[in-house]
Scaffold this motif. Structure first.
Motif, PDB file in Angstrom:
ATOM      1  N   GLU A  97      -2.873  -1.085  11.168  1.00  0.00           N
ATOM      2  CA  GLU A  97      -3.058  -0.069  12.421  1.00  0.00           C
ATOM      3  C   GLU A  97      -1.714   1.213  10.970  1.00  0.00           C
ATOM      4  N   PHE A  98      -1.814   1.990  11.241  1.00  0.00           N
ATOM      5  CA  PHE A  98      -1.174   3.165  10.035  1.00  0.00           C
ATOM      6  C   PHE A  98       0.039   3.554  10.829  1.00  0.00           C
ATOM      7  N   ASN A  99       1.064   3.145  10.104  1.00  0.00           N
ATOM      8  CA  ASN A  99       2.639   3.253  11.063  1.00  0.00           C
ATOM      9  C   ASN A  99       3.221   3.278   9.424  1.00  0.00           C
ATOM     10  N   VAL A 100       3.700   5.008   9.822  1.00  0.00           N
ATOM     11  CA  VAL A 100       4.829   5.274   8.332  1.00  0.00           C
ATOM     12  C   VAL A 100       5.814   4.824   8.070  1.00  0.00           C
ATOM     13  N   GLU A 101       6.660   4.571   9.213  1.00  0.00           N
ATOM     14  CA  GLU A 101       8.161   3.884   8.905  1.00  0.00           C
ATOM     15  C   GLU A 101       7.969   2.131   9.340  1.00  0.00           C
ATOM     16  N   SER A 102       7.214   2.239   8.503  1.00  0.00           N
ATOM     17  CA  SER A 102       7.107   0.738   8.386  1.00  0.00           C
ATOM     18  C   SER A 102       6.795  -0.149   7.085  1.00  0.00           C
ATOM     19  N   LEU A 103       6.471   1.381   6.485  1.00  0.00           N
ATOM     20  CA  LEU A 103       6.464   1.545   5.212  1.00  0.00           C
ATOM     21  C   LEU A 103       7.641   0.709   4.336  1.00  0.00           C
ATOM     22  N   VAL A 104       7.753   0.063   3.152  1.00  0.00           N
ATOM     23  CA  VAL A 104       8.214   0.315   2.397  1.00  0.00           C
ATOM     24  C   VAL A 104       8.624   0.782   0.906  1.00  0.00           C
ATOM     25  N   ALA A 105       9.764   1.203   0.630  1.00  0.00           N
ATOM     26  CA  ALA A 105       9.274   2.036  -0.811  1.00  0.00           C
ATOM     27  C   ALA A 105       8.509   2.067  -1.807  1.00  0.00           C
ATOM     28  N   ASP A 106       8.928  -0.471  -2.365  1.00  0.00           N
ATOM     29  CA  ASP A 106       8.074  -0.765  -3.575  1.00  0.00           C
ATOM     30  C   ASP A 106       6.528  -1.391  -2.619  1.00  0.00           C
ATOM     31  N   PRO A 107       5.907  -0.397  -2.994  1.00  0.00           N
ATOM     32  CA  PRO A 107       3.726  -1.043  -2.778  1.00  0.00           C
ATOM     33  C   PRO A 107       3.695  -2.227  -2.441  1.00  0.00           C
ATOM     34  N   GLY A 108       4.366  -2.722  -4.558  1.00  0.00           N
ATOM     35  CA  GLY A 108       4.125  -4.417  -4.235  1.00  0.00           C
ATOM     36  C   GLY A 108       4.682  -5.453  -3.608  1.00  0.00           C
ATOM     37  N   GLN A 109       5.396  -4.931  -2.401  1.00  0.00           N
ATOM     38  CA  GLN A 109       5.862  -5.703  -0.777  1.00  0.00           C
ATOM     39  C   GLN A 109       5.292  -5.073  -0.287  1.00  0.00           C
ATOM     40  N   GLY A 110       4.457  -4.342   0.279  1.00  0.00           N
ATOM     41  CA  GLY A 110       3.581  -4.362   1.105  1.00  0.00           C
ATOM     42  C   GLY A 110       2.002  -4.867   1.404  1.00  0.00           C
ATOM     43  N   PRO A 111       1.299  -4.122   2.175  1.00  0.00           N
ATOM     44  CA  PRO A 111       0.155  -4.621   2.380  1.00  0.00           C
ATOM     45  C   PRO A 111      -0.519  -3.412   1.476  1.00  0.00           C
ATOM     46  N   LYS A 112      -1.623  -3.959   1.549  1.00  0.00           N
ATOM     47  CA  LYS A 112      -2.715  -3.711   0.213  1.00  0.00           C
ATOM     48  C   LYS A 112      -3.631  -2.215   0.897  1.00  0.00           C
ATOM     49  N   ILE A 113      -3.354  -1.670   0.443  1.00  0.00           N
ATOM     50  CA  ILE A 113      -3.040   0.335   0.553  1.00  0.00           C
ATOM     51  C   ILE A 113      -5.801  -0.063   1.286  1.00  0.00           C
ATOM     52  N   SER A 114      -5.968  -0.971   0.980  1.00  0.00           N
ATOM     53  CA  SER A 114      -7.301  -1.745   1.075  1.00  0.00           C
ATOM     54  C   SER A 114      -7.612  -1.909   2.351  1.00  0.00           C
ATOM     55  N   ASN A 115      -6.288  -2.232   3.365  1.00  0.00           N
ATOM     56  CA  ASN A 115      -6.270  -3.087   4.609  1.00  0.00           C
ATOM     57  C   ASN A 115      -6.736  -2.049   5.409  1.00  0.00           C
ATOM     58  N   TYR A 116      -6.047  -0.722   5.075  1.00  0.00           N
ATOM     59  CA  TYR A 116      -6.099   0.172   6.285  1.00  0.00           C
ATOM     60  C   TYR A 116      -7.596   1.322   6.610  1.00  0.00           C
ATOM     61  N   ASP A 117      -7.034   1.576   7.311  1.00  0.00           N
ATOM     62  CA  ASP A 117      -8.650   1.977   7.763  1.00  0.00           C
ATOM     63  C   ASP A 117      -9.023   3.247   6.482  1.00  0.00           C
ATOM     64  N   PRO A 118     -10.337   3.423   6.265  1.00  0.00           N
ATOM     65  CA  PRO A 118     -10.770   4.067   4.991  1.00  0.00           C
ATOM     66  C   PRO A 118     -10.223   5.785   5.055  1.00  0.00           C
ATOM     67  N   ASN A 119     -10.144   6.088   6.387  1.00  0.00           N
ATOM     68  CA  ASN A 119     -10.012   7.255   6.070  1.00  0.00           C
ATOM     69  C   ASN A 119      -7.976   7.577   6.955  1.00  0.00           C
ATOM     70  N   GLU A 120      -7.356   6.474   6.742  1.00  0.00           N
ATOM     71  CA  GLU A 120      -5.923   6.878   6.547  1.00  0.00           C
ATOM     72  C   GLU A 120      -6.116   6.399   5.647  1.00  0.00           C
ATOM     73  N   ARG A 121      -6.174   6.094   4.386  1.00  0.00           N
ATOM     74  CA  ARG A 121      -5.978   5.564   2.998  1.00  0.00           C
ATOM     75  C   ARG A 121      -5.427   7.084   2.282  1.00  0.00           C
ATOM     76  N   ASP A 122      -5.634   8.363   2.208  1.00  0.00           N
ATOM     77  CA  ASP A 122      -5.000   8.792   1.881  1.00  0.00           C
ATOM     78  C   ASP A 122      -4.033   9.253   2.238  1.00  0.00           C
ATOM     79  N   GLU A 123      -3.244   8.950   3.846  1.00  0.00           N
ATOM     80  CA  GLU A 123      -2.268   9.656   4.380  1.00  0.00           C
ATOM     81  C   GLU A 123      -1.083   8.281   3.398  1.00  0.00           C
ATOM     82  N   VAL A 124      -2.423   6.932   3.673  1.00  0.00           N
ATOM     83  CA  VAL A 124      -0.964   5.910   3.775  1.00  0.00           C
ATOM     84  C   VAL A 124      -0.360   6.716   1.962  1.00  0.00           C
ATOM     85  N   ARG A 125      -1.288   6.801   1.453  1.00  0.00           N
ATOM     86  CA  ARG A 125      -0.911   6.456  -0.483  1.00  0.00           C
ATOM     87  C   ARG A 125       0.590   8.168  -0.668  1.00  0.00           C
TER      88      ARG A 125
END
Length: 359
Positions: A28-56
């Motif tokens: 589940e995508f939660n913008v507050e839970s994202l860390v600044a370093d993408p390498g420290q967070g979950p892979k973008i492929s782990n999110y719903d395909p319809n939400e991946r652009d929003e995560v990026r």
């Protein structure tokens, strides 16, 4: 056969859990839970395909991950020890094991390099208003707006001509004609006095034929339907009288015109045109069938008629087989009156024949 069905049910029960287990559960995508370093967070492929652009987009909005206070590790390159310099953040993106700073420029490459392509895609992702889907949506919305403007102008011109009882078509409707007829000339007049309508008309695609005769007739039929509905609603459950006349049009077809007379809720006598019906014959029986059909179409019946008004022709007021008599046989309360307009016409004809100058 029974054995086959049991085997089929067994296979179904075995396959269903496999399908369910293979169904991937997305984060589940939660913008507050994202860390600044993408390498420290979950892979973008782990999110719903319809939400991946929003995560990026959320990662990009957080800005570049530049740990300037970090103690970068030293790495041996032959006999030399090297490590990343935080000042390079101001000029390039980070790296960990390249020997020379110039390699950063090599990584950036020319305008069509992988680095620059990725950078352009990032910019496009951040600028949603320039996204191709947004552009198409804007174009679609503008096309809808233009179509509505064109349609509204067409309807307004048709309403005007209907109210005034004017003809629509012209003898010569070509573009170079001096007079294209009331409808097209009125549309042109409207465009000359309204810049928005003029713009829409000039940008109209060739396949948008809102001025075609078929479209005119469709809109006229829609207007007639709405107008008739208002008349029937105004009449309600009250009694009424009918005025009927028949005539032959220019195409040599017999038509029967029907009008209603009734007293409205304000006590005013109303006379409203109900419809024009094509009849195959003008004998009384054919006229009665056509009249009944028209009344039934609007949930009216002969039983509610309290008056009949026709001309003096035998098929209309004939004592035995006229339309008047056929209706009276079913409804004795449908009182007949010889139409005063036709009486006046007969009187004028007789009077005119006595004057040599008029004759």
């Amino acid at each position: 056969m029974e054995k086959y069905f049991k085997r089929k049910q067994t296979l179904k029960s075995e396959v269903t859990p496999l399908i369910s287990s293979n169904k991937k559960k997305f984060l589940e995508f939660n913008v507050e839970s994202l860390v600044a370093d993408p390498g420290q967070g979950p892979k973008i492929s782990n999110y719903d395909p319809n939400e991946r652009d929003e995560v990026r987009r959320a990662y990009l909005q957080k800005g570049p991950c530049q740990p300037r206070e970090h103690d970068f590790p030293q790495t041996y390159f032959g006999t030399s020890i090297r490590r990343f310099n935080a000042d390079w953040f101001d000029e390039f993106e980070g790296f960990s094991n390249w020997k020379k700073k110039e390699r950063l420029q090599t990584h950036v490459g020319n305008h069509d390099s992988a680095h620059n392509q990725a950078r352009r895609k990032c910019k496009a992702l951040m600028k949603q208003k320039q996204h191709i889907e947004v552009v198409f949506q804007k174009h679609s919305d503008q096309a809808k707006k233009d179509y509505r403007t064109h349609l509204t102008a067409t309807i307004e011109c048709i309403r005007f001509l209907l109210r005034q009882g004017l003809a629509f078509r012209g003898d010569d409707e070509l573009h170079n004609s001096n007079n294209q007829g009331n409808f097209l000339e009125l549309l042109d007049f409207l465009a000359q006095h309204n810049t928005e309508i003029d713009r829409v008309f000039k940008n109209t695609r060739g396949n948008l034929k809102l001025v075609a005769p078929k479209i005119q007739k469709d809109i006229v039929r829609a207007a007639a339907s709405e107008t008739t509905k208002v008349i029937i609603d105004d009449l309600g459950d009250d009694l009424f009288a009918v005025l009927v006349d028949e005539a032959r049009d220019i195409s040599v077809k017999e038509k029967m015109a029907v009008c209603l007379q009734y007293v409205n809720k304000e006590g005013i006598v109303m006379e409203q045109f109900l419809g024009l019906v094509h009849v195959s014959s003008t004998n009384a029986l054919s006229l009665k069938v056509a009249l009944e059909s028209l009344l039934a179409k609007h949930s009216l019946s002969l039983a509610r008629i309290r008056g009949q008004g026709y001309d003096g022709a035998s098929n209309m007021q004939g004592e035995f087989n006229g339309l008047k008599s056929l209706i009276l046989k079913e409804n004795a309360c449908a009182f007949y009156v010889h139409c005063f307009a036709h009486q006046l016409q007969l009187a004028l004809v007789v009077a005119a024949k006595k004057q040599v100058e008029i004759v």
